[in-house]
Design a protein around this motif. Structure first.
Motif, PDB file in Angstrom:
ATOM      1  N   ASP A  79      32.724  41.229  42.949  1.00  0.00           N
ATOM      2  CA  ASP A  79      34.154  41.451  43.146  1.00  0.00           C
ATOM      3  C   ASP A  79      34.769  41.642  41.780  1.00  0.00           C
ATOM      4  N   THR A  80      35.268  42.843  41.501  1.00  0.00           N
ATOM      5  CA  THR A  80      35.861  43.143  40.195  1.00  0.00           C
ATOM      6  C   THR A  80      37.342  43.506  40.330  1.00  0.00           C
ATOM      7  N   SER A  81      37.986  42.953  41.329  1.00  0.00           N
ATOM      8  CA  SER A  81      39.418  43.229  41.505  1.00  0.00           C
ATOM      9  C   SER A  81      40.194  42.652  40.329  1.00  0.00           C
ATOM     10  N   ASN A  82      41.392  43.191  40.106  1.00  0.00           N
ATOM     11  CA  ASN A  82      42.169  42.734  38.951  1.00  0.00           C
ATOM     12  C   ASN A  82      42.771  41.349  39.151  1.00  0.00           C
ATOM     13  N   GLN A  83      42.397  40.677  40.260  1.00  0.00           N
ATOM     14  CA  GLN A  83      42.853  39.312  40.497  1.00  0.00           C
ATOM     15  C   GLN A  83      41.865  38.271  39.961  1.00  0.00           C
ATOM     16  N   VAL A  84      40.670  38.694  39.552  1.00  0.00           N
ATOM     17  CA  VAL A  84      39.667  37.761  39.044  1.00  0.00           C
ATOM     18  C   VAL A  84      40.115  37.219  37.690  1.00  0.00           C
ATOM     19  N   THR A  85      40.114  35.886  37.549  1.00  0.00           N
ATOM     20  CA  THR A  85      40.580  35.265  36.312  1.00  0.00           C
ATOM     21  C   THR A  85      39.451  35.127  35.295  1.00  0.00           C
ATOM     22  N   LEU A  86      39.836  34.831  34.061  1.00  0.00           N
ATOM     23  CA  LEU A  86      38.848  34.620  33.000  1.00  0.00           C
ATOM     24  C   LEU A  86      37.951  33.437  33.335  1.00  0.00           C
ATOM     25  N   GLU A  87      38.527  32.330  33.807  1.00  0.00           N
ATOM     26  CA  GLU A  87      37.722  31.150  34.122  1.00  0.00           C
ATOM     27  C   GLU A  87      36.749  31.435  35.262  1.00  0.00           C
ATOM     28  N   GLN A  88      37.178  32.213  36.244  1.00  0.00           N
ATOM     29  CA  GLN A  88      36.267  32.570  37.339  1.00  0.00           C
ATOM     30  C   GLN A  88      35.088  33.379  36.818  1.00  0.00           C
ATOM     31  N   ASP A  89      35.347  34.306  35.897  1.00  0.00           N
ATOM     32  CA  ASP A  89      34.261  35.105  35.320  1.00  0.00           C
ATOM     33  C   ASP A  89      33.307  34.216  34.521  1.00  0.00           C
ATOM     34  N   LEU A  90      33.860  33.331  33.689  1.00  0.00           N
ATOM     35  CA  LEU A  90      33.017  32.458  32.875  1.00  0.00           C
ATOM     36  C   LEU A  90      32.196  31.501  33.729  1.00  0.00           C
ATOM     37  N   SER A  91      32.696  31.164  34.910  1.00  0.00           N
ATOM     38  CA  SER A  91      32.011  30.198  35.771  1.00  0.00           C
ATOM     39  C   SER A  91      30.682  30.722  36.309  1.00  0.00           C
ATOM     40  N   ARG A  92      30.467  32.052  36.278  1.00  0.00           N
ATOM     41  CA  ARG A  92      29.228  32.615  36.820  1.00  0.00           C
ATOM     42  C   ARG A  92      28.169  32.791  35.740  1.00  0.00           C
ATOM     43  N   ARG A  93      28.488  32.400  34.499  1.00  0.00           N
ATOM     44  CA  ARG A  93      27.533  32.597  33.399  1.00  0.00           C
ATOM     45  C   ARG A  93      26.460  31.522  33.400  1.00  0.00           C
ATOM     46  N   ASP A  94      25.373  31.777  32.647  1.00  0.00           N
ATOM     47  CA  ASP A  94      24.210  30.888  32.736  1.00  0.00           C
ATOM     48  C   ASP A  94      24.423  29.532  32.092  1.00  0.00           C
ATOM     49  N   LEU A  95      24.749  29.506  30.806  1.00  0.00           N
ATOM     50  CA  LEU A  95      24.842  28.258  30.059  1.00  0.00           C
ATOM     51  C   LEU A  95      26.252  28.048  29.514  1.00  0.00           C
ATOM     52  N   THR A  96      26.624  26.796  29.353  1.00  0.00           N
ATOM     53  CA  THR A  96      27.972  26.488  28.849  1.00  0.00           C
ATOM     54  C   THR A  96      28.196  27.082  27.463  1.00  0.00           C
ATOM     55  N   ILE A  97      27.148  27.129  26.647  1.00  0.00           N
ATOM     56  CA  ILE A  97      27.316  27.661  25.283  1.00  0.00           C
ATOM     57  C   ILE A  97      27.548  29.169  25.291  1.00  0.00           C
ATOM     58  N   ASN A  98      27.266  29.810  26.428  1.00  0.00           N
ATOM     59  CA  ASN A  98      27.515  31.248  26.563  1.00  0.00           C
ATOM     60  C   ASN A  98      28.766  31.535  27.388  1.00  0.00           C
ATOM     61  N   ALA A  99      29.491  30.466  27.764  1.00  0.00           N
ATOM     62  CA  ALA A  99      30.678  30.620  28.614  1.00  0.00           C
ATOM     63  C   ALA A  99      31.953  30.288  27.844  1.00  0.00           C
ATOM     64  N   ILE A 100      31.969  30.688  26.587  1.00  0.00           N
ATOM     65  CA  ILE A 100      33.151  30.506  25.731  1.00  0.00           C
ATOM     66  C   ILE A 100      33.715  31.884  25.426  1.00  0.00           C
ATOM     67  N   ALA A 101      35.021  32.038  25.575  1.00  0.00           N
ATOM     68  CA  ALA A 101      35.684  33.326  25.306  1.00  0.00           C
ATOM     69  C   ALA A 101      36.651  33.166  24.136  1.00  0.00           C
ATOM     70  N   GLN A 102      36.946  34.290  23.494  1.00  0.00           N
ATOM     71  CA  GLN A 102      37.836  34.247  22.338  1.00  0.00           C
ATOM     72  C   GLN A 102      38.795  35.425  22.381  1.00  0.00           C
ATOM     73  N   GLU A 103      40.070  35.123  22.156  1.00  0.00           N
ATOM     74  CA  GLU A 103      41.092  36.155  21.995  1.00  0.00           C
ATOM     75  C   GLU A 103      41.797  35.877  20.683  1.00  0.00           C
ATOM     76  N   ALA A 104      41.659  36.801  19.727  1.00  0.00           N
ATOM     77  CA  ALA A 104      42.165  36.574  18.372  1.00  0.00           C
ATOM     78  C   ALA A 104      41.526  35.292  17.833  1.00  0.00           C
TER      79      ALA A 104
END
Length: 362
Positions: A79-104
């Motif tokens: 599901d790639t609708s524009n309603q998907v949040t950043l946290e929802q996307d990060l929640s499907r990743r494999d490891l916590t160390i790979n589930a960190i995002a950065q803006e600026a």
């Protein structure tokens, strides 16, 4: 529309690793395929929308959710609708160390990946981890890459990996992906952790079924000979990994994971001749002659140099082998019988080997 840097680039930055090979992956939240195309991005993803930046050519993926529909790492609906949040996307990743995002300069870390980075823990984000068999290989590979930082696999993550073996999910791994992760693991300084993690959860026997697994039942001590070798060539480490395997086992493995011929040929030669090379000067003239024929030492120079590197990394004295090879290479053909030059060269090489052995054993 918001864009975030995610995954390995953020993780390595926080670890203080300057790795030019780490690709930058970007997540786009609140957008659509149509908008990305209007902005000049080029779509490359088939299963879900991934786009190449018109300038940098880096990958930008729409934030997505996924639902497991069948076995294997391709068995998902997205599901790639524009309603998907950043946290929802990060929640499907494999490891916590790979589930960190950065803006600026701002970090988004809903699953405490920074804590696991600081504590050296490889921990899954959610129980959905066990829906993708590739993740078992990735955890083992990260264990190899970050062994020097003291990283360990979390107990709960290890349990999930064992469940993936028991359930048969690991059986759905494709040969190409197995070789890709194996090859990356071998490129690191401490690849032993890759094999030890797979052995501990029972995946080693599943992923490499043709090999003699009895030698690695005690995973706490096996594979250490692969660490800190003075080479960065994965195919050489591959051959050292398989040095004690029978040639038929190596051939079966290479056919299964579809590795390049370079890997198979060198590993078969290493398995066949490591013990021979250890007692090189005690071998018979005929055996040494056959060794140079079977390794094609004088024609396949690069491969033979790789074979010598394997011997050297296994603490075998290669000086006599190199010296004799040079003697055999420097035959003056102009002085030989031209009526049957091939036979004349063989006779001359045998004479050189005989003289070499007599001189060596004096």
């Amino acid at each position: 529309m918001k864009v975030y840097l995610v995954g390995g680039a953020v993780r390595d930055q926080l670890l203080g690793i300057a790795d030019n090979n780490t690709e930058k992956d970007w997540i786009v939240v609140g957008s659509s395929s149509a908008e990305m195309l209007d902005l000049g991005y080029r779509q490359v993803g088939k299963d879900f929308p991934v786009f190449l930046h018109p300038g940098t050519q880096e990958e930008y993926a729409l934030a997505r959710l996924e639902r497991k529909t069948s076995v294997g790492y391709k068995g998902f609906e997205f599901d790639t609708s524009n309603q998907v949040t950043l946290e929802q996307d990060l929640s499907r990743r494999d490891l916590t160390i790979n589930a960190i995002a950065q803006e600026a300069d701002e970090l988004f870390d809903p699953f405490d990946g920074q804590d696991d980075l600081n504590n050296g823990i490889l921990r899954h984000v959610s129980d959905a981890f066990n829906e993708d068999p590739v993740r078992a290989l990735r955890v083992a590979r990260f264990a190899a890459r970050f062994k020097k930082f003291g990283f360990k696999v979390a107990h709960q993550t290890h349990q999930l990996m064992s469940q993936m073996v028991t359930s048969g999910e690991v059986d759905a791994l494709t040969p190409e992906r197995v070789f890709k992760e194996l090859n990356k693991a071998l490129s690191y300084e401490t690849p032993s952790a890759f094999f030890k993690v797979l052995t501990a959860c029972g995946a080693y026997q599943k992923v490499f079924p043709s090999l003699d697994n009895q030698a690695h039942q005690n995973h706490s001590n096996s594979f250490e000979f692969l660490d800190n070798l003075n080479t960065n060539k994965a195919h050489i480490k591959f051959s050292i990994w398989l040095k004690d395997e029978k040639r038929r086992n190596i051939k079966a493995l290479c056919n299964t994971i579809k590795c390049p011929k370079q890997y198979q040929q060198l590993s078969e030669l290493s398995s066949q001749f490591c013990q021979f090379a250890q007692g090189f000067t005690n071998q018979s003239s005929n055996e040494i002659f056959d060794f140079f024929i079977k390794t094609d030492a004088l024609r396949r120079k690069d491969r033979f140099e790789d074979l010598l590197t394997v011997f050297q990394l296994l603490a075998i004295d290669i000086a006599p082998i190199k010296h004799l090879k040079d003697l055999l290479k420097d035959i003056d053909i102009s002085k030989l019988d031209k009526l049957d030059i091939g036979k004349a060269i063989q006779i001359e090489r045998r004479l050189i080997i005989d003289l070499f052995l007599k001189t060596t054993k004096k």
